[in-house]
Write a protein that holds these residues in place. Structure first.
Motif, PDB file in Angstrom:
ATOM      1  N   UNK A 116       0.850  -1.193   0.000  1.00  6.86           N
ATOM      2  CA  UNK A 116       0.000   0.000   0.000  1.00  6.86           C
ATOM      3  C   UNK A 116       0.888   1.245   0.000  1.00  6.86           C
ATOM      4  N   UNK A 117       0.241   2.402  -0.141  1.00  8.88           N
ATOM      5  CA  UNK A 117       0.907   3.679   0.114  1.00  8.88           C
ATOM      6  C   UNK A 117       1.824   4.179  -0.979  1.00  8.88           C
ATOM      7  N   UNK A 118       2.671   5.118  -0.609  1.00 14.95           N
ATOM      8  CA  UNK A 118       3.865   5.611  -1.328  1.00 14.95           C
ATOM      9  C   UNK A 118       3.773   6.984  -1.986  1.00 14.95           C
ATOM     10  N   UNK A 119       2.590   7.512  -2.294  1.00 13.28           N
ATOM     11  CA  UNK A 119       2.513   8.842  -2.906  1.00 13.28           C
ATOM     12  C   UNK A 119       1.410   9.674  -2.264  1.00 13.28           C
ATOM     13  N   UNK A 120       1.642  11.004  -2.264  1.00  9.43           N
ATOM     14  CA  UNK A 120       0.681  11.932  -1.666  1.00  9.43           C
ATOM     15  C   UNK A 120       0.645  13.230  -2.461  1.00  9.43           C
ATOM     16  N   UNK A 121      -0.401  14.020  -2.226  1.00 10.93           N
ATOM     17  CA  UNK A 121      -0.543  15.329  -2.850  1.00 10.93           C
ATOM     18  C   UNK A 121      -0.060  16.384  -1.859  1.00 10.93           C
ATOM     19  N   UNK A 122       0.955  17.158  -2.254  1.00 12.21           N
ATOM     20  CA  UNK A 122       1.628  18.099  -1.359  1.00 12.21           C
ATOM     21  C   UNK A 122       1.388  19.536  -1.789  1.00 12.21           C
ATOM     22  N   UNK A 123       1.306  20.432  -0.773  1.00 10.88           N
ATOM     23  CA  UNK A 123       1.224  21.882  -0.983  1.00 10.88           C
ATOM     24  C   UNK A 123       2.194  22.549  -0.018  1.00 10.88           C
ATOM     25  N   UNK A 124       2.418  23.838  -0.202  1.00 11.47           N
ATOM     26  CA  UNK A 124       3.268  24.578   0.728  1.00 11.47           C
ATOM     27  C   UNK A 124       2.601  24.652   2.098  1.00 11.47           C
ATOM     28  N   UNK A 125       3.373  24.343   3.120  1.00  6.23           N
ATOM     29  CA  UNK A 125       2.819  24.303   4.480  1.00  6.23           C
ATOM     30  C   UNK A 125       2.320  25.669   4.940  1.00  6.23           C
ATOM     31  N   UNK A 146       1.532  13.723 -18.120  1.00  6.04           N
ATOM     32  CA  UNK A 146       0.084  13.685 -18.302  1.00  6.04           C
ATOM     33  C   UNK A 146      -0.313  12.267 -18.726  1.00  6.04           C
ATOM     34  N   UNK A 147      -1.328  11.726 -18.063  1.00  2.00           N
ATOM     35  CA  UNK A 147      -1.793  10.386 -18.390  1.00  2.00           C
ATOM     36  C   UNK A 147      -1.031   9.272 -17.713  1.00  2.00           C
ATOM     37  N   UNK A 148      -0.028   9.614 -16.917  1.00  2.00           N
ATOM     38  CA  UNK A 148       0.749   8.596 -16.218  1.00  2.00           C
ATOM     39  C   UNK A 148       0.233   8.470 -14.784  1.00  2.00           C
ATOM     40  N   UNK A 149       0.941   7.683 -13.976  1.00  2.00           N
ATOM     41  CA  UNK A 149       0.420   7.316 -12.658  1.00  2.00           C
ATOM     42  C   UNK A 149       0.170   8.516 -11.751  1.00  2.00           C
ATOM     43  N   UNK A 150       1.037   9.533 -11.791  1.00  2.00           N
ATOM     44  CA  UNK A 150       0.856  10.669 -10.890  1.00  2.00           C
ATOM     45  C   UNK A 150      -0.471  11.372 -11.140  1.00  2.00           C
ATOM     46  N   UNK A 151      -0.778  11.645 -12.392  1.00  2.00           N
ATOM     47  CA  UNK A 151      -2.048  12.306 -12.693  1.00  2.00           C
ATOM     48  C   UNK A 151      -3.227  11.392 -12.371  1.00  2.00           C
ATOM     49  N   UNK A 152      -3.100  10.118 -12.686  1.00  2.00           N
ATOM     50  CA  UNK A 152      -4.208   9.198 -12.439  1.00  2.00           C
ATOM     51  C   UNK A 152      -4.516   9.072 -10.955  1.00  2.00           C
ATOM     52  N   UNK A 153      -3.462   9.063 -10.121  1.00  2.00           N
ATOM     53  CA  UNK A 153      -3.662   9.012  -8.668  1.00  2.00           C
ATOM     54  C   UNK A 153      -4.332  10.298  -8.183  1.00  2.00           C
ATOM     55  N   UNK A 154      -3.807  11.429  -8.620  1.00  2.00           N
ATOM     56  CA  UNK A 154      -4.356  12.717  -8.181  1.00  2.00           C
ATOM     57  C   UNK A 154      -5.798  12.895  -8.632  1.00  2.00           C
ATOM     58  N   UNK A 155      -6.124  12.403  -9.833  1.00  2.00           N
ATOM     59  CA  UNK A 155      -7.504  12.497 -10.310  1.00  2.00           C
ATOM     60  C   UNK A 155      -8.468  11.780  -9.375  1.00  2.00           C
ATOM     61  N   UNK A 156      -8.048  10.650  -8.840  1.00  2.00           N
ATOM     62  CA  UNK A 156      -8.908   9.915  -7.908  1.00  2.00           C
ATOM     63  C   UNK A 156      -9.081  10.689  -6.602  1.00  2.00           C
ATOM     64  N   UNK A 157      -8.024  11.373  -6.150  1.00  2.00           N
ATOM     65  CA  UNK A 157      -8.152  12.207  -4.945  1.00  2.00           C
ATOM     66  C   UNK A 157      -9.234  13.268  -5.149  1.00  2.00           C
ATOM     67  N   UNK A 158      -9.136  13.987  -6.263  1.00  2.00           N
ATOM     68  CA  UNK A 158     -10.086  15.074  -6.518  1.00  2.00           C
ATOM     69  C   UNK A 158     -11.502  14.541  -6.711  1.00  2.00           C
TER      70      UNK A 158
END
Length: 333
Positions: A116-125, A146-158
């Motif tokens: 499980x795990x390994x990536x997160x969506x980060x902003x300035x603290x 675009x279209x790779x794992x990072x965008x696909x993961x973030x799309x599910x968050x949103x």
């Protein structure tokens, strides 16, 4: 009992004829010797990083050898191309990266989850962004494209938070190494990053997590990555595929039981980079005990979400998609 331990015990015990696909140890060995892969070196693809450390541990600790397998760990970067064309026989990677090309015809089959795990969506603290709703109309960086794992993961968050990843979010490719500066100069407002890379910026107060595969209750029990084999290899070498998967599961269980030693070995053998304390802290966040049932549930959820986004054909039967990409081979024992 942990699924990884169950798999190890199942592999070590004599197989009984009660299950449809089961056979005795002697029968399995006889069938294995008839497979094209028997006796040859099997190419295990590895694209670096802690996420796929199970492959390194399976080699270092002799779990492949215990299954009678000769393997070569092949370093590569284009994992989808390598596994689909048979340049490597087995590989691991993000479901978010592998699932679409596999459904669309790249020749691979998933045989178990990795962790499980390994990536997160980060902003300035210290910025104004407090949650995903604050990112509506803003720009989010996706380092691997675009279209790779990072965008696909973030799309599910949103999407999970009721935000359209198409209408409400702007996307930009920004390398992880410059994403912090890009946030600081206002070029982007958030970035989907590997937790290992972001940890020092999290610890020093530069970044804050707003959504996470690792820590959020609605994602932290999902499989992140899968163990995949080339489809032709899978069809021609069913016993070898079981042995590869079994060796991988033994490695997963060993990591769970030996977190500190696993980090030392991976660092010593240069499967991962970084200081011990950092790698250890990330290793502890990854659940290598992810079950095949949980992996299957994850695949179903992702198929549902990707069909709703239109990045998987919504006309396709989700059950047929799952059958095409997924076979938890150790469950046949």
């Amino acid at each position: 009992m942990n699924r990884k331990l169950v798999a190890v015990l199942a592999g070590a015990a004599t197989l009984v004829s009660a299950a449809a696909f089961a056979m005795t140890k002697e029968e399995e060995d006889a069938a294995w010797k008839k497979e094209p892969a028997y006796g040859r070196v099997i190419n295990v693809g590895y694209n670096g990083g802690l996420c796929l450390g199970t492959f390194g541990i399976a080699d270092i600790k002799g779990f492949y050898a215990e299954e009678g397998l000769k393997v070569k760990i092949t370093r590569m970067t284009k994992d989808v191309d390598a596994i689909g064309t048979g340049k490597v026989d087995v590989v691991g990677g993000h479901i978010a990266k592998f699932i679409i090309p596999t459904v669309n015809g790249v020749r691979m089959k998933f045989t178990t989850g990795i962790h499980t795990g390994c990536k997160s969506l980060y902003v300035l603290a210290k910025g104004d962004i407090k949650n995903t709703k604050d990112l509506v109309g803003k720009t989010v960086a996706v380092p691997n494209g675009i279209g790779d794992s990072d965008q696909n993961i973030a799309m599910r968050f949103f999407s999970r938070d009721g935000i359209s990843p198409f209408r409400d979010i702007k996307w930009k490719v920004v390398e992880a190494g410059v994403s912090i500066m890009a946030m600081q100069n206002g070029e982007i407002e958030a970035a989907l990053l590997e937790d290992q890379f972001a940890r020092r910026f999290l610890d020093d107060g530069t970044l804050r997590i707003v959504r996470s595969l690792t820590y959020d209750d609605d994602f932290k029990k999902e499989a992140c990555c899968v163990h995949a084999v080339n489809l032709d290899f899978y069809n021609e070498n069913p016993i070898t595929v079981k042995k590869l998967t079994r060796a991988h599961e033994k490695a997963s269980q060993w990591i769970l039981d030996n977190i500190d030693e696993s980090v030392r070995l991976l660092l010593d053998h240069k499967y991962v980079t970084g200081n011990f304390d950092l790698v250890q802290s990330i290793q502890k966040t990854l659940d290598y005990g992810i079950s095949d049932q949980a992996t299957e549930e994850t695949l179903r959820l992702i198929i549902r979400d990707y069909q709703s986004f239109g990045i998987l054909d919504p006309r396709l039967d989700p059950d047929k998609i799952l059958k095409k990409i997924w076979d938890p081979v150790l469950q046949h024992d």
